[in-house]
Design a protein around this motif. Structure first.
Motif, PDB file in Angstrom:
ATOM      1  N   ASN A  57      -2.596  69.697  85.753  1.00  0.00           N
ATOM      2  CA  ASN A  57      -1.763  70.665  85.053  1.00  0.00           C
ATOM      3  C   ASN A  57      -0.573  71.037  85.927  1.00  0.00           C
ATOM      4  N   GLY A  58       0.626  70.695  85.469  1.00  0.00           N
ATOM      5  CA  GLY A  58       1.833  71.011  86.235  1.00  0.00           C
ATOM      6  C   GLY A  58       2.570  72.238  85.722  1.00  0.00           C
ATOM      7  N   GLY A  59       1.920  72.995  84.778  1.00  0.00           N
ATOM      8  CA  GLY A  59       2.643  74.108  84.170  1.00  0.00           C
ATOM      9  C   GLY A  59       3.635  73.562  83.160  1.00  0.00           C
ATOM     10  N   TYR A  60       4.798  74.154  83.070  1.00  0.00           N
ATOM     11  CA  TYR A  60       5.833  73.738  82.117  1.00  0.00           C
ATOM     12  C   TYR A  60       5.216  73.569  80.717  1.00  0.00           C
ATOM     13  N   GLY A  97      11.091  84.968  68.665  1.00  0.00           N
ATOM     14  CA  GLY A  97      10.714  83.713  68.032  1.00  0.00           C
ATOM     15  C   GLY A  97       9.243  83.397  68.204  1.00  0.00           C
ATOM     16  N   ASP A  98       8.770  82.391  67.466  1.00  0.00           N
ATOM     17  CA  ASP A  98       7.362  82.011  67.460  1.00  0.00           C
ATOM     18  C   ASP A  98       7.020  80.954  68.496  1.00  0.00           C
ATOM     19  N   THR A  99       8.022  80.268  69.023  1.00  0.00           N
ATOM     20  CA  THR A  99       7.804  79.209  70.012  1.00  0.00           C
ATOM     21  C   THR A  99       8.504  79.599  71.307  1.00  0.00           C
ATOM     22  N   PHE A 100       7.809  79.405  72.424  1.00  0.00           N
ATOM     23  CA  PHE A 100       8.427  79.757  73.709  1.00  0.00           C
ATOM     24  C   PHE A 100       7.899  78.854  74.813  1.00  0.00           C
ATOM     25  N   LEU A 101       8.643  78.828  75.906  1.00  0.00           N
ATOM     26  CA  LEU A 101       8.288  78.056  77.088  1.00  0.00           C
ATOM     27  C   LEU A 101       7.605  78.959  78.107  1.00  0.00           C
ATOM     28  N   ALA A 102       6.873  78.357  79.032  1.00  0.00           N
ATOM     29  CA  ALA A 102       6.238  79.133  80.098  1.00  0.00           C
ATOM     30  C   ALA A 102       5.969  78.227  81.291  1.00  0.00           C
ATOM     31  N   THR A 103       5.944  78.835  82.478  1.00  0.00           N
ATOM     32  CA  THR A 103       5.602  78.084  83.680  1.00  0.00           C
ATOM     33  C   THR A 103       5.165  79.050  84.766  1.00  0.00           C
TER      34      THR A 103
END
Length: 260
Positions: free
Chosen positions: A188-191, A122-128
């Motif tokens: 910046n907390g990530g997520y 997919g084109d959208t993703f999460l990261a942390t």
């Protein structure tokens, strides 16, 4: 939606623990902090994770390759060599798919993200990051990203104070809070939520931090939205912070804990 977790750093400020294992494998409440992070995302319906490995990545590989057997009671037929997995507690089981992606020992966070992209559906993703826990509402974060329509969204959090906080009145202390989260100021907390297109701005042959190599540029070009999280967030950069998180867990006061 997939989630990338950055797991490859050296963790030099927590050398007491990271001498022998990567920081995401340092334990809180008897389980790696990485387990807690995955558990939190899984609670919000995220099922597939790409772990960007680097320093001592084999420790993380071994943990997840053997995860099912580590998490359940086993009955072994010594004569036949057969192994039967017994029922276990639901809290122990991560119902998730994990991609163990080698991203290089010397890679900085920007390069690790680039190397992880090929595994993302997919084109959208999460990261942390693999070294902090929080009670961030992932569904609300995704809603913010979609509403703002930018290439990336970062979660802003209030950091913990290094010192105790006192309230004064009439020559007396009226309240005492030991190292609370500050009420003002954001970090910046990530997520994160990203569009893959954001990473077209990174040199595929370069090696830069995610923060200065991409996020700064996105902010300057008006492509970095923010999701403000006023709840709990705590990183684990130092031995003191590791002890703090373990004390919270052991006392039953862990705001990030998922009970089901």
């Amino acid at each position: 939606m997939d989630a990338v977790i950055l797991c490859g750093g050296l963790g030099t400020r927590l050398r007491e623990e990271t001498e022998f294992r990567p920081k995401p494998m340092v334990e809180v409440g008897g389980r790696p902090i990485l387990w807690h992070i995955v558990k939190h995302y899984r609670h919000h319906g995220i099922k597939r994770f790409i772990l960007a490995l680097g320093y001592k990545g084999d420790v993380i590989r071994d943990y997840f390759i053997n995860y099912h057997h580590r998490s359940r009671d086993l009955e072994v037929d010594c004569g036949a060599g057969a192994l039967e997995v017994m029922p276990g507690r639901d809290e122990d089981i991560l119902d998730a798919r994990v991609v163990l992606a080698e991203t290089g020992l010397e890679s900085l966070t920007g390069r690790r993200m680039l190397k992880a992209l090929r595994h993302i559906d997919g084109d959208t993703f999460l990261a942390t990051y693999g070294d902090a826990v929080a009670d961030v509402d992932i569904d609300a974060l995704i809603d913010t990203h979609r509403r703002m329509g930018r290439l990336a969204t970062v979660t802003a959090v209030h950091p913990s104070s290094r010192f105790g906080e006192l309230a004064l009145g009439n020559g007396m202390i009226t309240s005492f809070a030991e190292k609370p989260q500050v009420a003002t100021g954001w970090i910046n907390g990530g997520y994160f939520v990203f569009q893959k297109k954001a990473f077209e701005r990174l040199d595929p042959d370069g090696n830069v931090p995610l923060e200065t190599g991409l996020l700064e540029e996105l902010a300057q070009s008006g492509e970095l939205a923010v999701h403000c999280h006023g709840g709990f967030w705590q990183c684990m950069d130092t031995y003191r912070e590791m002890q703090l998180l373990n004390d919270m867990w052991n006392s039953g006061r862990a705001p990030w804990r998922i009970w089901a």
